[in-house]
Design a protein around this motif. Structure first.
Motif, mmCIF file in Angstrom:
data_model
loop_
_atom_site.group_PDB
_atom_site.id
_atom_site.type_symbol
_atom_site.label_atom_id
_atom_site.label_comp_id
_atom_site.label_asym_id
_atom_site.label_seq_id
_atom_site.Cartn_x
_atom_site.Cartn_y
_atom_site.Cartn_z
ATOM 1 N N UNK A 24 14.680 9.078 1.018
ATOM 2 C CA UNK A 24 14.256 10.174 0.133
ATOM 3 C C UNK A 24 13.630 9.615 -1.147
ATOM 4 N N UNK A 25 14.273 8.607 -1.714
ATOM 5 C CA UNK A 25 13.739 8.053 -2.968
ATOM 6 C C UNK A 25 12.385 7.388 -2.709
ATOM 7 N N UNK A 26 12.280 6.647 -1.610
ATOM 8 C CA UNK A 26 11.001 6.015 -1.287
ATOM 9 C C UNK A 26 9.901 7.053 -1.147
ATOM 10 N N UNK A 27 10.229 8.139 -0.442
ATOM 11 C CA UNK A 27 9.237 9.198 -0.259
ATOM 12 C C UNK A 27 8.889 9.847 -1.593
ATOM 13 N N UNK A 28 9.913 10.032 -2.432
ATOM 14 C CA UNK A 28 9.664 10.684 -3.722
ATOM 15 C C UNK A 28 8.747 9.827 -4.582
ATOM 16 N N UNK A 29 9.001 8.517 -4.592
ATOM 17 C CA UNK A 29 8.159 7.635 -5.405
ATOM 18 C C UNK A 29 6.725 7.632 -4.865
ATOM 19 N N UNK A 30 6.595 7.669 -3.549
ATOM 20 C CA UNK A 30 5.263 7.714 -2.946
ATOM 21 C C UNK A 30 4.574 9.051 -3.215
ATOM 22 N N UNK A 31 5.379 10.091 -3.357
ATOM 23 C CA UNK A 31 4.781 11.416 -3.533
ATOM 24 C C UNK A 31 3.979 11.506 -4.829
ATOM 25 N N UNK A 32 4.331 10.687 -5.817
ATOM 26 C CA UNK A 32 3.558 10.713 -7.064
ATOM 27 C C UNK A 32 2.104 10.352 -6.754
ATOM 28 N N UNK A 33 1.952 9.285 -5.992
ATOM 29 C CA UNK A 33 0.589 8.865 -5.642
ATOM 30 C C UNK A 33 -0.106 9.924 -4.783
ATOM 31 N N UNK A 34 0.679 10.547 -3.873
ATOM 32 C CA UNK A 34 0.084 11.568 -3.007
ATOM 33 C C UNK A 34 -0.413 12.752 -3.836
ATOM 34 N N UNK A 65 1.751 14.401 3.727
ATOM 35 C CA UNK A 65 2.710 14.089 4.791
ATOM 36 C C UNK A 65 2.712 12.592 5.100
ATOM 37 N N UNK A 66 1.516 12.028 5.272
ATOM 38 C CA UNK A 66 1.450 10.614 5.627
ATOM 39 C C UNK A 66 2.068 9.763 4.525
ATOM 40 N N UNK A 67 1.800 10.126 3.292
ATOM 41 C CA UNK A 67 2.333 9.346 2.176
ATOM 42 C C UNK A 67 3.855 9.461 2.122
ATOM 43 N N UNK A 68 4.369 10.649 2.367
ATOM 44 C CA UNK A 68 5.822 10.828 2.340
ATOM 45 C C UNK A 68 6.478 10.013 3.457
ATOM 46 N N UNK A 73 -6.538 5.996 7.228
ATOM 47 C CA UNK A 73 -7.408 5.548 6.155
ATOM 48 C C UNK A 73 -6.836 5.766 4.776
ATOM 49 N N UNK A 74 -5.518 5.850 4.717
ATOM 50 C CA UNK A 74 -4.844 6.022 3.433
ATOM 51 C C UNK A 74 -4.184 4.688 3.088
ATOM 52 N N UNK A 75 -4.498 4.160 1.920
ATOM 53 C CA UNK A 75 -4.036 2.817 1.599
ATOM 54 C C UNK A 75 -2.815 2.863 0.697
ATOM 55 N N UNK A 76 -1.664 2.851 1.319
ATOM 56 C CA UNK A 76 -0.440 2.792 0.527
ATOM 57 C C UNK A 76 -0.135 1.334 0.222
ATOM 58 N N UNK A 77 -0.624 0.888 -0.924
ATOM 59 C CA UNK A 77 -0.374 -0.497 -1.341
ATOM 60 C C UNK A 77 0.963 -0.528 -2.087
ATOM 61 N N UNK A 78 1.633 0.621 -2.136
ATOM 62 C CA UNK A 78 2.815 0.764 -2.980
ATOM 63 C C UNK A 78 4.133 0.601 -2.263
ATOM 64 N N UNK A 79 4.118 0.047 -1.045
ATOM 65 C CA UNK A 79 5.379 -0.138 -0.319
ATOM 66 C C UNK A 79 6.335 -1.011 -1.139
ATOM 67 N N UNK A 80 5.755 -1.971 -1.836
ATOM 68 C CA UNK A 80 6.550 -2.865 -2.667
ATOM 69 C C UNK A 80 7.397 -2.070 -3.670
ATOM 70 N N UNK A 81 6.734 -1.223 -4.436
ATOM 71 C CA UNK A 81 7.451 -0.458 -5.456
ATOM 72 C C UNK A 81 8.391 0.562 -4.832
ATOM 73 N N UNK A 82 7.907 1.243 -3.795
ATOM 74 C CA UNK A 82 8.742 2.268 -3.158
ATOM 75 C C UNK A 82 10.019 1.643 -2.612
#
Lengths: 382, 506, 417
Positions: free
Chosen positions: A130-140, A257-260, A86-95
């Motif tokens: 790593x960079x993708x996870x780092x960018x996603x971590x901001x949202x997390x 974790x899920x976001x990373x 139920x976590x909406x990562x709409x940010x795959x594009x940016x990551x």
């Protein structure tokens, strides 16, 4: 003696059937609506579909479909890791953009010249994750620490990520290859081009090497979700976040974790083309992350469902070219895709409702009719 | 006999749901200007019947007559138009709305939504002695006040027939008396009250007529002064009611859960649980009595580790205060949450996955970092058999089971890990008598085996019957101790309203 | 959209609820005055006239209006309990239908057609979420995937392959009005006097050559507030967002009021779209909305689900959005002075209130602002373009705590459930 009966899980047809019918129904609706749109503009939909099919099943096109599907599938898996809880990562594009850019820039930097090609591929993959996870971590972190909805923050981060990449590429690290118009992160040395896979017969074209990684990723996704404790916690949170917390799931850690993971997988999205086709990062990359959401919705976060969805999308995207030759606007494909997504989410919801009601009825009948005999029913299932 | 037609008459009402018949051939006659009680155990079909009468669900068969006229409602709007009003068991009030907004909603045409409406509310409030202020935000009101707002809502619409669904479930005995006072006021003004309950003493005290429902059908109509509570109970259940009788004590002097100075603060810094200190010994059931919303839910959640708290908690000699929920559960805390749908189950997941929930890291559910599907499934089959969970298969979704069977699954799951201490919040809420008796038995047996239990309940009989020691919580503080072998529900009720600090009922 | 449905609800359920934070008129006036003085200081300190020039303010107003309309769209839907992340899609429909309608039938009919386009988008979202119970976010995302496809196809069949991504020029626009005499402020503005020139610039920007659509849009803010909080219809719409079961028990058709909320929501977003393609610019272009639907939603969250608050949010985000249009590199650079000061002040304030995470993070951001200010003279264009998105993130991160969304916001509802 109990193992056999218990191990063989009963397939619940009443529950499964609607779930299978749903996407088919959605496709039919989408085809119908697209046909109407075509008829309004005086085109023959049947010819259009027939030409698309003929074109799309040519060997060359099959290769392109699988290439497209590989990227989309990775993006869909990235999205699905979040959707499952139920976590909406709409940010795959940016990551995916930020990740591919940094990985590409680092791998083509001059101080990396010593590196053997194979190792460089590994480096690109690892850095991108790593960079993708780092960018996603901001949202997390914004979500867990400050309660900012991940939907809003990942959308904002998509825009910011794109602009940051534009800035760095154009003002700092970008190079213009001789004869080229646009800036890139520099062409990778040939020894780090990922070899293609000659798996489609009848053509010289090879499927991007990353296709294999996408397949492995799908299997890993299934295993993590269905067979690990982490996957159970993830699904439990998706079913019912409150019950998950009461069961001992640490909600904040779960979000992070899920976001990373989602971000790390997102980091791979642009690599099939970057390693196997363009061999560099350009601003032409993009769009796959958002489309990946559609594929995840279409496949209901199921590894096989998403694979079918990715292939379908790949087919629609690559065979649309033929439409223009017939004087049919290829934009009809966009309508078809949009309608498919919208009708598929409705169809799945309806299917779930029908399945649930059918099951309730059966349980009601089984327990009410056999209220005194319930003990026997239980015995039987042993 | 009066010449007036009865206020409500139901003839042969039948209602079927997928797989179950909720009501069959229900017949009911309610005299005008009386309090008419409808009694029946959980799941007997009382609520469905009232929903039919209030237009929320259409009957499959049968006839409804209001003051002699046959009616057919397709929505509550129709029922309201016919002068029927309903006070739901779960209050239907928006917290973030004022009393006025809640009252006028849907009836804006009567007196607008402004000054005129407020004047009308004040007028009704005064006429029936309800003491409701139109401008208060509902979230600032206590339980009793909210109920009076609900009654006012109904009166505002000019209802002549009031349905009250389990109105006393959330009230302490003193508030119940107040409510009955209000109800008598209403019938004096010529209104008719339909009163649903399973609390037999109350029913005998206030009703003019009683109708008993069992398994979806009306089985008897009686006068309260002609039956004993025991006879009523037998009519209701078809056999004798189980009671949570206390047996010989199994309490040891070995402390298993020691809580000292436990304090939970709300977002605004105010303590919700304030300096709670108590000890549970092996083989002891400690009951917490209190009006809902006085911190008992937060106390349970703090002990299981779902809420940040200050103070110390020792489980079997080990300080666990800084631990997260999972570690506490692994160390031997079992938890039956108060709302099983919200906190206890994954409704859309199959039973065997629900059996894993809460024990994801423990055998037979897990092997290292992996889920042991076979182990979990086998053990679910065992629980289904041993705890009499009635289901055709362990692959059906939890949502398909009845409340009692869901709860038995939860109890079985928690008991299967031999907890040192079980936190049981409202363990028999909303389950049928059969399941209730079974759950009580399981708790008793585990207690004999040396388990400690923290029992939180709104059912005072359950608390008194099951507990070895009782604590009263009020405003987040444990304000009184009581001895369950001597205390009466009335005395507990006094303490639960925080009437006096020093007077300890025992 | 709730700030965080998964977490906060689980972590801090019943207990004490934060009081609704409501901005009174005087608070809003105070904020406006403070902002003016701050901007004047920046203007003088960094010699950046475009932070308050009439041109910049006019651009800011034009940027704020679509955000505010999207925010109102979000408000109508979420007050009825439906999260509408599809605002972006409905806005896209608005841009296309507005431009097409204006080209075919003139500006006023065009406006209406654009609004209808958005409303139809809202209707689709309502069908999916209200009737079929699809997750609100998922349906919204699907809407955002569908809308661009629809308009691309329509563009192609209307304007041919050359017009697939943009329309012909919209020549005929809704008239603009000026307050008589306001243009004479121009002289005052050019003097560069502290505060006086700035006020002149702001007034001229707000009152000179203002489109009637802008006026209409601004009026929609108090109108929404009045309808939602002072009429029976508004009470009903809000009731289905706070407690649909209660509304149902009083005989309301909950579905109907949710439909009203979501369709009005789409209409508002549609108007925001028309505004972009026929007022801010005079052409429909693909990708014109640029995530403004989402920013509008963020403005509404910032405004705590209230019209006044969302207007403040939309103004703030609109201002940062407009900076890129006029010497943005200098203006954003200059504004770092103000941003840094505000962040440091917030750090001190939160430190006193023992809110350490916020205090430290705003202190770090504040110091970073000054480091950036002193280390470069200009902010790169790409980052100026990113300013509104960054502002949204920072503002939500620092403010998004004591908010109160409607109690049943985003939750599925079934009749009789």
């Amino acid at each position: 003696m109990t193992t056999a009966a218990v191990g063989a899980r009963r397939i619940d047809v009443g529950k499964l059937l609607p779930q299978l019918i749903a996407p088919v129904a959605a496709l039919v609706i989408a085809a119908a609506i697209s046909s109407i749109a075509l008829l309004i503009s005086d085109k023959d939909p049947l010819t259009a579909f027939q030409h698309m099919y003929e074109f799309g099943t040519q060997p060359d096109q099959k290769v392109e479909i699988l290439n497209k599907a590989s990227e989309l599938y990775i993006a869909a898996v990235a999205v699905a890791f979040g959707f499952k809880m139920g976590l909406f990562n709409i940010g795959v594009e940016g990551q995916s953009k930020v990740a591919a850019f940094f990985a590409g820039a680092l791998a083509s930097a001059s101080f990396m010249d010593w590196m053997p090609g194979g190792l460089r591929i590994v480096l690109i993959v690892v850095v991108a994750m790593i960079v993708g996870a780092a960018w996603a971590s901001i949202a997390a972190l914004l979500k867990t620490q400050r309660g900012v909805s991940e939907v809003i923050s990942t959308l904002m981060l998509n825009a910011i990520g794109g602009l940051v990449v534009t800035w760095l590429l154009n003002d700092h690290w970008g190079v213009t290859e001789p004869g080229a118009q646009i800036k890139t992160t520099g062409i990778l040395p040939e020894d780090s081009w990922m070899p293609g896979l000659p798996i489609v017969s009848g053509t010289e074209q090879k499927v991007l090497g990353f296709f294999a990684i996408a397949v492995v990723l799908g299997a890993a996704y299934w295993f993590v979700i269905n067979r690990t404790r982490f996957g159970f916690d993830l699904r439990a949170t998706g079913y019912n976040p409150f019950a998950a917390v009461a069961s001992g799931v640490n909600a904040k850690r779960m979000v992070i974790t899920a976001m990373l993971i989602s971000g790390a997988v997102a980091g791979l999205v642009n690599l099939p083309r970057m390693l196997g086709e363009s061999h560099t990062y350009t601003e032409g990359f993009g769009g796959i992350g958002f489309t990946g959401i559609a594929v995840a919705l279409l496949g209901r976060n199921h590894p096989i469902g998403m694979a079918l969805g990715a292939i379908l999308w790949g087919f629609l995207a690559s065979s649309q070219i033929i439409l223009d030759l017939d004087g049919i606007p290829k934009e009809i494909i966009l309508i078809m895709q949009g309608v498919t997504v919208l009708s598929v989410v409705i169809a799945y919801e309806l299917a779930a409702r029908i399945g649930r009601r059918a099951q309730q009825r059966r349980v009601g009948v089984a327990t009410a009719a056999a209220a005194p005999a319930a003990a026997e029913v239980v015995e039987e299932s042993k | 006999m009066t010449a007036d037609p009865p206020a409500v008459e139901l003839k042969g009402i039948t209602k079927r749901f997928p797989g179950v018949v909720a009501n069959s051939d229900v017949n009911l006659t309610v005299r005008k200007g009386t309090i008419h009680a409808i009694v029946g155990e959980n799941g007997a079909g009382k609520s469905t019947l009232m929903k039919i009468l209030y237009g929320m669900q259409p009957p499959d068969e049968g006839e409804i007559l209001i003051e002699g006229n046959p009616v057919k409602f397709s929505s509550p709007q129709g029922a309201i138009g016919a002068g029927i009003g309903m006070v739901h068991q779960h209050f239907m009030l928006a917290d973030n709305f004022t009393v006025t907004e809640n009252v006028v909603l849907g009836a804006e045409k009567l007196h607008g939504i402004g000054t005129q409406a407020k004047a009308k509310i004040t007028e009704i409030s005064q006429r029936y002695g309800l003491g409701v202020e139109p401008d208060t935000l509902v979230e600032d009101l206590g339980v009793g006040d909210r109920q009076r707002v609900e009654i006012l809502k109904v009166l505002y619409r000019g209802a002549r027939i009031l349905i009250l669904d389990e109105p006393t479930a959330v009230l302490v005995p003193q508030e119940v008396d107040e409510l009955f006072g209000n109800l008598r006021e209403l019938i004096r003004e010529g209104l008719t009250v339909l009163f649903i309950s399973h609390k037999l003493d109350e029913v005998r005290g206030v009703a003019d007529d009683i109708t008993v429902i069992r398994r979806g059908t009306t089985v008897a109509s009686v006068k309260p002064d002609q039956v004993t509570a025991r006879q009523l109970a037998t009519l209701m259940v078809g056999s004798e009611l189980p009671s949570p009788e206390a047996r010989e004590s199994t309490v040891t002097d070995v402390p298993v859960l020691v809580v000292r100075g436990l304090t939970v603060r709300g977002p605004d810094g105010r303590p919700i649980v304030d300096d709670a200190t108590f000890t549970i010994h092996k083989g002891e059931v400690v009951g917490i009595a209190g009006v809902e919303g006085n911190g008992q839910a937060e106390l349970a959640e703090a002990i299981i580790g779902m809420r940040d708290s200050a103070g110390t908690v020792e489980l079997d000699g080990v300080a666990i205060a800084g631990w997260d929920t999972r570690r506490r559960r692994e160390a031997g805390l079992g938890y039956i949450p108060e709302d099983r749908h919200r906190q206890g189950l994954l409704l859309d997941a199959p039973l065997w996955e629900n059996r894993i929930l809460g024990h994801q890291t423990e055998p037979p559910n897990a092997k290292g970092f992996l889920i042991n599907v076979g182990g979990a499934r086998r053990d679910t089959t065992r629980i289904v058999a041993e705890y009499d969970v009635r289901t055709p298969s362990i692959d059906v979704a939890a949502v398909a089971l009845s409340g009692g069977n869901q709860q038995k699954l939860i109890v079985g799951r928690e008991m299967s890990h031999q907890p040192k201490v079980l936190i049981a919040a409202h363990p028999t809420r909303g389950v049928d008598v059969g399941a209730q008796a079974a759950i009580w038995d399981h708790i008793r047996n585990a207690r004999i085996a040396g388990m400690g239990v923290l029992l939180i309940s709104a059912d005072l009989d359950e608390l008194i019957g099951l507990s070895d020691a009782l604590k009263v919580i009020y405003g987040g503080r444990l304000v009184a101790d009581a001895d369950p072998s001597t205390v009466t529900p009335e005395q507990l009720g006094v303490a639960m309203t925080g009437a006096t600090g020093e007077e300890t009922p025992s | 959209m709730s700030t965080d449905t998964t977490l906060s609800a689980a972590a801090a359920q019943p207990a004490a609820k934060p009081r609704s934070r409501r901005m009174s008129t005087s608070t809003i006036l105070l904020i406006v005055a403070g902002a003016l003085v701050g901007l004047s200081l920046v203007h003088q300190l960094a010699n950046a006239p475009d932070v308050t020039s009439s041109g910049a303010i006019q651009a800011a107003l034009q940027a704020a209006v679509p955000l505010g309309l999207a925010g109102l769209g979000g408000l109508w839907a979420e007050r009825a309990g439906v999260v509408n992340i599809g605002l972006e899609g409905q806005m896209i429909l608005g841009t296309w239908f507005g431009a097409w309608g204006s080209l075919e039938f003139g500006p006023w009919i065009g406006l209406l057609i654009g609004i209808l386009g958005g409303a139809v988008g809202g209707l689709v979202h309502a069908v999916a979420t209200v009737t079929f119970g699809v997750d609100h976010i998922i349906s919204g995302v699907a809407m955002t995937i569908l809308a661009p496809g629809v308009v691309r196809y329509l563009s192609y069949i209307t304007w041919g392959s050359a017009g697939a991504t943009q329309s012909p020029q919209v020549v005929d626009q809704v008239p603009r009005l000026s307050v008589p005499g306001v243009n004479s402020l121009k002289g005052l503005e050019e003097h560069q006097w502290f505060l006086i020139s700035d006020i002149a610039g702001v007034l001229r920007g707000l009152l000179h050559e203002v489109s009637l659509v802008t006026i209409l849009a601004v009026l929609l803010i108090p109108l929404t507030a009045w309808v939602l909080w002072k009429t029976a219809f508004g009470l009903r719409v809000r009731s289905v967002g706070e407690d649909p079961q209660a509304a149902e028990s009083l005989g309301l058709n909950v579905y109907r009021y949710k439909y009203y909320g979501v369709v009005i929501s789409g209409a508002m977003a549609g108007l925001g779209g028309v505004y972009l393609s026929t007022v801010t610019s005079a052409i429909y272009r693909e990708g014109q909305t640029g995530g403004r639907g989402y920013i509008g939603l963020a403005a509404m969250i910032f405004g705590n689900w209230r019209p006044g608050g969302l207007a403040v949010g939309a103004s703030l985000f609109g201002y940062t959005d407009a900076l890129q249009l006029r010497r943005g590199s200098e203006s954003v650079h200059a504004l770092l002075i103000l941003v840094g000061a505000l962040l440091l002040a917030l750090a001190v304030w939160e430190f006193i209130r023992r809110n350490r995470v916020v205090a430290i993070s705003s202190a770090v951001l504040g110091v970073l602002s000054y480091v950036l200010f002193f280390s470069v003279d200009k902010i790169p264009t790409a980052l100026v373009q990113a300013a509104p998105y960054i502002t949204v993130l920072v503002v939500l991160a620092l403010a998004a705590q004591r908010l109160r969304p409607p109690a049943a916001d985003g939750k599925p509802y079934r009749r009789g459930g």
